[in-house]
Design an enzyme around this catalytic site. Structure first.
Site, PDB file in Angstrom:
ATOM      1  N   ASP A  95       0.824  -1.217   0.000  1.00  0.00           N
ATOM      2  CA  ASP A  95       0.000   0.000   0.000  1.00  0.00           C
ATOM      3  C   ASP A  95       0.856   1.264   0.000  1.00  0.00           C
ATOM      4  OD1 ASP A  95      -2.360  -1.379  -0.034  1.00  0.00           O
ATOM      5  OD2 ASP A  95      -2.857  -1.081   2.085  1.00  0.00           O
ATOM      6  N   ASP A 243      -6.234  -7.784  14.344  1.00  0.00           N
ATOM      7  CA  ASP A 243      -5.812  -9.133  14.728  1.00  0.00           C
ATOM      8  C   ASP A 243      -6.564  -9.620  15.960  1.00  0.00           C
ATOM      9  OD1 ASP A 243      -4.610  -7.182  16.297  1.00  0.00           O
ATOM     10  OD2 ASP A 243      -2.569  -7.835  15.916  1.00  0.00           O
TER      11      ASP A 243
END
Length: 494
Positions: A95, A243
């Site tokens: 990205d 996460d």
């Protein structure tokens, strides 16, 4: 000071101490679990990696964003992973918005020419940040299992061979490994970060996993069953710790997690306090966001026992302990004066002084985690004592910064995923000077931290006319902690 305000201060102070005490008891229980844990990894069902028919297809995902200083090291290391090339693909989820994109593309092209199945995946925008990148890569991933490494992690060549074997047990959704630290001894800052992370990766992860309580995938250095990710609802970018979010959603759907303490995956610790600040802010705000998002699902779940619920709630509240610590610190000076103004309230201070036990419990817990990695010699114990109180002081110094993060998380204030700058620091001679990703802004928090340093200097002075030195050591550590964080923050902008 009026009695009404006095009673409010006492109430807030006591509740905060009580929550800290409950947290320390939870840590003590995890220590008992940790010490009672017998390694059973050798008896887990395992894939036979000598049988080509049993070798599973694995996709390695490498989410990166402006990683000019470490991307070469990352790709070189990952290219050495020992696994059948016809059963392995690597996705570089890039990205980046800077010049590193071109260099990354050139390095990937060179690796492709060696026969490695490695793809450079770019998106038009950073929608969902890291979670969005992982989700995008998952759409085209060929692997049944998805290993994830952040840009500063350096798994050993046999890492996949040590981890993928446990997925023979079809109930296991994640295998997580312990983080190591390639620059542990670079500075005081890296030593205390390693100290705190070691406690998490030994005491907490083993202590919870050993009794079947919920643990979390740590965002990197672990491997997922693709089916588990999809069954749990896939990656979501509505918290800063995607996460932890996916980990709890997966375990609420009865997926098991396997934690491997004996498999170490080295990584680089932030060497500049501004980088540590951004990391701490993201972790603590994300923890609070996940508490808000997930806690009622944990409490109401009918498929998990009470003790697992208790540890799950305490786990989700981990970052909120900074709020309790900050309140205790802030109110300790008014409490010092209340004690000397209102003699009939003396019993309150006798009761609250009992909570020194919380510190003793944490001291004992952290010693067992420290010696499991560093050894239990007398010299190591002396080093541990110095490191524990250094860590304690600096953690107190971070309490304002992390409290702001926690409050933002609980209040639902949205913010961008701010990556932690990487430095490619491997030894004491390497320098972080000139890193173009470092922030140069002075934050308002830093001014407040300087004010708090002076505030606790006043607290130390107050002990003299009041002839009450009970809180002097606490105020001294707060003074040192806020001073360390403030002055290190100034010098990291050089």
């Amino acid at each position: 000071m009026g009695l009404t305000i006095t009673y409010i201060i006492i109430a807030i102070y006591s509740i905060a101490l009580l929550l800290i005490f409950f947290y320390s008891l939870a840590q003590l229980n995890l220590l008992v679990n940790y010490l009672g844990h017998k390694k059973v990894n050798a008896y887990a069902p395992k894939f036979n990696l000598l049988d080509p028919k049993e070798i599973p297809f694995v996709t390695i995902q490498l989410p990166i964003y402006n990683e000019e200083y470490v991307v070469e090291r990352l790709l070189e290391n990952i290219s050495k992973i020992e696994y059948p090339t016809n059963k392995l693909e690597i996705q570089v989820l890039d990205d980046s918005t800077d010049d590193s994109v071109h260099d990354t593309a050139e390095r990937i092209k060179a690796l492709q020419e060696t026969g490695l199945d490695i793809q450079h995946i770019r998106r038009e925008n950073r929608s969902g940040f890291k979670a969005g990148a992982l989700k995008e890569g998952l759409k085209i991933a060929k692997g049944d299992f998805i290993a994830i490494f952040d840009a500063d992690f350096l798994p050993s060549a046999d890492w996949l061979k040590k981890t993928v074997i446990y997925f023979k047990d079809e109930e296991i959704g994640v295998v997580q490994t312990r983080w190591g630290h390639i620059n542990r001894d670079y500075s005081t800052l890296t030593r205390i970060q390693a100290f705190a992370l070691d406690a998490h990766f030994t005491l907490e992860q083993v202590g919870r996993n050993a009794k079947g309580h919920f643990i979390n995938f740590n965002g990197t250095a672990g491997i997922w069953r693709k089916e588990c990710i999809l069954d749990a609802g896939n990656w979501e970018g509505d918290t800063l710790t995607e996460d932890l979010d996916l980990s709890y959603r997966a375990q609420l759907k009865n997926w098991k997690f396997k934690y491997l303490e004996d498999v170490e995956t080295p990584a680089e610790l932030p060497v500049v306090i501004s980088a540590a600040r951004s990391q701490q802010f993201r972790w603590n705000k994300g923890g609070a966001e996940n508490f808000k998002k997930t806690v009622w699902s944990v409490i109401k779940a009918k498929n998990i026992p009470f003790k697992t619920k208790f540890h799950g709630v305490m786990h989700l509240l981990n970052s909120s302990m900074f709020l309790c610590v900050f309140l205790v610190a802030l109110l300790s000076i008014p409490m010092l004066y209340i004690k000397n103004m209102y003699g009939h309230l003396g019993w309150v201070f006798e009761v609250t002084s009992f909570f020194i036990v919380s510190t003793i419990i944490l001291f004992v817990c952290y010693w067992f985690t420290y010696k499991s990695i560093q050894g239990s010699s007398f010299d190591n114990f002396v080093d541990y004592i110095k490191l524990f109180f250094t860590f304690f002081s600096v953690a107190l110094g971070f309490s304002l910064h992390n409290t702001v993060a926690v409050l933002e998380g609980h209040m639902g204030k949205r913010s961008e995923f701010v990556r932690t700058p990487k430095f490619n620091i491997n030894n004491l001679t390497d320098s972080w000077k000139g890193n173009k990703y470092l922030t140069t802004k002075l934050s308002p928090n830093m001014i407040l931290e300087f004010g708090l340093m002076l505030y606790f200097l006043f607290g130390m002075y107050s002990a003299i006319p009041l002839n009450d030195f009970g809180l002097f050591p606490f105020h001294f550590m707060l003074f040192l902690g806020f001073g360390f964080v403030f002055f290190k923050s100034l010098t990291s902008k050089a």
